[in-house]
Design an enzyme around this catalytic site. Sequence first.
Site, PDB file in Angstrom:
ATOM      1  N   SER A  30       0.653  -1.617  -0.166  1.00  0.00           N
ATOM      2  CA  SER A  30       0.221   0.361   0.377  1.00  0.00           C
ATOM      3  C   SER A  30       1.077   1.208  -0.057  1.00  0.00           C
ATOM      4  CB  SER A  30      -1.226  -0.181   1.470  1.00  0.00           C
ATOM      5  OG  SER A  30      -1.857   0.712   1.029  1.00  0.00           O
ATOM      6  N   ASP A  56      -9.708  -3.639  -5.368  1.00  0.00           N
ATOM      7  CA  ASP A  56      -9.376  -2.783  -4.093  1.00  0.00           C
ATOM      8  C   ASP A  56      -9.814  -1.637  -3.983  1.00  0.00           C
ATOM      9  OD1 ASP A  56      -7.669  -1.418  -2.556  1.00  0.00           O
ATOM     10  OD2 ASP A  56      -6.080  -2.671  -3.213  1.00  0.00           O
ATOM     11  N   HIS A 114      -7.796  -5.030  -1.588  1.00  0.00           N
ATOM     12  CA  HIS A 114      -6.979  -4.824  -1.038  1.00  0.00           C
ATOM     13  C   HIS A 114      -6.300  -5.193   0.331  1.00  0.00           C
ATOM     14  CE1 HIS A 114      -4.028  -1.129  -0.166  1.00  0.00           C
ATOM     15  NE2 HIS A 114      -4.434  -1.594   1.043  1.00  0.00           N
TER      16      HIS A 114
END
Length: 735
Positions: free
Chosen positions: A587, A672, A707
């Site tokens: 991330s 995501d 995610h």
Amino acid sequence: MKKPLNFGPTAVILATLPLWIFSSCSTSSSTSTGTTTSEQVASAPAAEPATPPTPQPPIAKKVPKELTVHGDTRIDNYYWLNQREDPEVIAYLEAENAYTKKMMAGTEDLQQKLYQEIVGRIKQQDESVPFKDDGYWYYTRYEAGKEYPIYARKKGSLTAPEEIMVNANERAEGLNYYAAAGMNVSPNNKLLAFGEDTVSRRKYTIRFKDLSTGQMLKDRIPNTTGSAVWANDNKTVYYTVKDPSLRSYKIFKHTLGTPASQDKEVYHEADETFSTFVFKTKSDKYIIIGSGSTLSNEYRYLDASNPNGTFKVIQPRERGLEYSVDHFGDKFYIVTNKDGATNFKLMQTPVSKPGKANWKEVIPHREDVLLEDIEIFKDYLALQERKNGLTQIRVKKWNDPKVDYYIDFNDEAYTAYISTNPDFDSKTLRYQYSSLTTPNSVYDYNMETKQQELKKREEVVGSFNPENYEAKRIYATADDGTKIPISLVYRKGTNLDGSNPTLLYGYGSYGNSINPGFSSVRLSLLDRGFVYAIAHIRGGQEMGRKWYEEGKMMKKKNTFTDFIDASEFLIEQGYTNPNKLFAMGGSAGGLLMGAVINMRPELYKGVIAAVPFVDVVTTMLDTSIPLTTGEFDEWGNPADKASYDYMLSYSPYDNVKAQDYPNLLVTTGLHDSQVQYWEPAKWVAKLRNMKTDDNKVLLHTNLEAGHGGASGRFERYKETALQYAFLLSLLNQNQ
């Protein structure tokens, strides 16, 4: 704060390594253009029949897109990949997955071995430590071979019959992805509200269950954060909905038995840089609506017994004023940075006059101690603090100032935090503790006698012995003289002669501290000779709030140079060398990976970048993308020329150049909700087009997840096994 029921971690979810990181590898590509599908990925003919052909990577076509801001024009050849519904885009992602599979084909046996090792350490039939709330004992348990938890409770005694509230295995049947969240029982203990996500987009539908009959109610509330907060009438709930960009922006009130279309809006957060949320105080006295941005907060309160009343503001928002709220007696307790309290302080204020003019100090600000959290009891106050990069727990007694002490922890690198404590009247504090060598441990601590009881330690099935491993805290020095903590662990007997494979993990954003905790998963690397290290770089909050401030906005590059300095220090100190040093981040940590390999690619043999935020400028210019507007005070707003120029100077995608890059594994999820899949997809395409080496570059897209990667207790570790196989294959270790 009265949070949704937190049933406590079990052995399966305690790995420190982020579970959404899984592996791929890559190769350099030609510079020809043209779109390929998974069926069209061709291989060059083999020179000898016995020699398998070398797989060729898919080549993304170039469709130049001009992006002009502040008179500066950037050409994005891969902008077209942001069309999620375009079959050509899906075909390209599938082709990348097929290429990754071919490139990793020689590691299939190793992947299976790693997977069996990892899941073999997990106790198949497991249960969290029960906690008591309003006469019931709540816990989560897993059944052998099942992917999902069972949320259960017992009335009055742990010997009472079990009541299953939600069996997530049954709810997940037939689904590629399933996540339950926000377990919240009504005040009369008869009804359960919880959220379900079946896409991995973090858009939950709230469902309700009658716990006395076991029947699901007809009520359904879509597009929420997953948590519903009960008023004291046992029929009214408050919940948060999301806008098209997935920002939490409205609070609604729902009455059981009525259609969600009739729900009443009670709050609208119109400022796009803020998100809103709702919770109940631990006292069960008040419903609180909060709004927060990077730099400021605002809270409203309502008597939970008066759901038809009007919310009142505690303290209006001010830019730069951060605060959080809890309740006890006739006062609100405020953790705040008011008056320059960079590391925060604790204040109290009358409920009848809650504004900041009436805030009185309880715990003063300290330059060397960050106040992270508080837990209020009738007789005691527990504080979670951070000093010198390590968490600590402090206990004070309300009516006796002489009772003020810290719980002793002995490890050099560890993490400790306050756990689930719903009972105001209790003299027992539940906390959790782990270190790089100590599995996660749940303790009940008597604040009066200072006696503690170990309730559970994560069981590592097999021959694990913590005495076989050594953990350290060392410090690298940045160019500006700043000392950068590094936590590391390795198997005892490892010779520090520069020959050890080392995996260095980093994040460094949002003030998120990466704590040195235990991972049974990680043993598969340590037992193969790896050193595992965490670089506690600026942008996190390990060394206090200033540590965060020094790694954001116009000082963001400190995050990247700190990681590079930590890498060089590990090499200088004989832990590893550039041919055996690997880096990993996900991330915002993926942004870190992208930045450091643009700056110092020669330091690393291989890099794992999971769901990486790499197209910084373009994303932050698009306010329709989730999370963008709320992060202007984290990264900057590129609508401002100075911010644009600074962000452009480090944005990984914009700074890819013709140079050698390390072997690279990039992962993403099609759904995501935080970093859109097209950022890593575009980045890989551009890297392949421009890099000058023959190292691997692989992209793996989980077409069923977002995610957090795959759902399920064991399924996720197939991704971890692939990740570890990527690292080991670069060392020619296939065992």
